[in-house]
Design a protein around this motif. Sequence first.
Motif, PDB file in Angstrom:
ATOM      1  N   ALA A 157      -2.340   5.856   2.607  1.00 64.24           N
ATOM      2  CA  ALA A 157      -2.469   6.213   4.017  1.00 64.24           C
ATOM      3  C   ALA A 157      -3.011   7.621   4.177  1.00 64.24           C
ATOM      4  O   ALA A 157      -3.927   7.873   4.966  1.00 64.24           O
ATOM      5  N   PRO A 210      -2.189   0.649   7.252  1.00 66.86           N
ATOM      6  CA  PRO A 210      -2.107   1.426   6.002  1.00 66.86           C
ATOM      7  C   PRO A 210      -0.972   2.449   5.951  1.00 66.86           C
ATOM      8  O   PRO A 210      -0.932   3.261   5.043  1.00 66.86           O
ATOM      9  N   ALA A 259      -1.426  11.330   7.593  1.00 69.45           N
ATOM     10  CA  ALA A 259      -2.825  10.925   7.455  1.00 69.45           C
ATOM     11  C   ALA A 259      -3.713  11.730   8.403  1.00 69.45           C
ATOM     12  O   ALA A 259      -4.839  12.098   8.053  1.00 69.45           O
ATOM     13  N   ARG A 277       0.854  -1.182   0.000  1.00 74.75           N
ATOM     14  CA  ARG A 277       0.000   0.000   0.000  1.00 74.75           C
ATOM     15  C   ARG A 277       0.890   1.232   0.000  1.00 74.75           C
ATOM     16  O   ARG A 277       1.855   1.315   0.740  1.00 74.75           O
ATOM     17  N   LEU A 323      -6.836   8.348   3.566  1.00 78.52           N
ATOM     18  CA  LEU A 323      -7.866   7.861   4.473  1.00 78.52           C
ATOM     19  C   LEU A 323      -8.802   8.999   4.869  1.00 78.52           C
ATOM     20  O   LEU A 323      -8.357  10.119   5.126  1.00 78.52           O
ATOM     21  N   THR A 324     -10.083   8.701   4.932  1.00 77.95           N
ATOM     22  CA  THR A 324     -11.026   9.696   5.439  1.00 77.95           C
ATOM     23  C   THR A 324     -10.925   9.734   6.954  1.00 77.95           C
ATOM     24  O   THR A 324     -10.364   8.829   7.586  1.00 77.95           O
ATOM     25  N   TYR A 380       1.732   8.130   9.174  1.00 78.31           N
ATOM     26  CA  TYR A 380       0.666   8.173  10.184  1.00 78.31           C
ATOM     27  C   TYR A 380       0.293   9.619  10.514  1.00 78.31           C
ATOM     28  O   TYR A 380      -0.885   9.996  10.522  1.00 78.31           O
ATOM     29  N   TRP A 422     -10.019   2.605  12.173  1.00 75.04           N
ATOM     30  CA  TRP A 422      -8.797   1.799  12.286  1.00 75.04           C
ATOM     31  C   TRP A 422      -8.192   1.941  13.676  1.00 75.04           C
ATOM     32  O   TRP A 422      -7.845   0.960  14.326  1.00 75.04           O
ATOM     33  N   GLU A 427     -12.525   6.635   8.376  1.00 70.88           N
ATOM     34  CA  GLU A 427     -11.720   5.422   8.180  1.00 70.88           C
ATOM     35  C   GLU A 427     -10.548   5.393   9.151  1.00 70.88           C
ATOM     36  O   GLU A 427     -10.234   4.346   9.734  1.00 70.88           O
ATOM     37  N   LEU A 428      -9.909   6.536   9.331  1.00 70.65           N
ATOM     38  CA  LEU A 428      -8.789   6.633  10.264  1.00 70.65           C
ATOM     39  C   LEU A 428      -9.257   6.353  11.690  1.00 70.65           C
ATOM     40  O   LEU A 428      -8.627   5.599  12.436  1.00 70.65           O
TER      41      LEU A 428
END
Length: 202
Positions: free
Chosen positions: A34, A195, A144, A29, A37-38, A141, A45, A41-42
């Motif tokens: 990463a 991700p 994101a 990925r 991500l919305t 991270y 996770w 979604e974040l």
Amino acid sequence: MGDRVTEYQPSLLSTQDLKAAEVSWAYNRSAAAATALTASELAAWKQRVHNFQQTVKTGAATTQGTLFEMAIASPADDLDPFTLPQRNAEFWREQFTEAGNAALYFVVDHEANLLLYVGETVKANQRWKGTHDCKRYILNYVSAHRAVNVPVQVNIGFWPYAPADRKARQALESELIRKWRSPFNKENWRRWATPFIGSAEP
């Protein structure tokens, strides 16, 4: 790979990355995946990881092992990565007068109360100088989170009582990775579909 003699072709990936790619589809990925991500979604996770790690904190996580193994006390039983003194994840840029001692270290998002990575080192003050994959994971991270305006506070904490013996230290590291299921450690990539491990500048 084997011992076959073949024409050498340089790789953009380290040997460690290549091995990890064999056991996890998630490596492939991209960093763009990463950062794309919305916010929901974040959050979802992170919530999955948080829920599991909370069960570890409360002692409700399922562990595997024999009765004999369970009877032996381990430093991992009482080591709480969230209570260690916090250092900025860019600590390695500082100037140190000494290399530091053997240690375990823990990358934590203190904003979300998540343990992201468990590592070990024989020289705490030098561990992340140069290339280290986890620096890339942290960058992805944090990116994101910034992309969706979500607060994030990634720090690193060192536990300076790790065994000086390398095998013993790595065994303790592995035990903690299994215990906390830290999502940046390659052993847990598939479990969490992590991700944040795609290519990026360190």
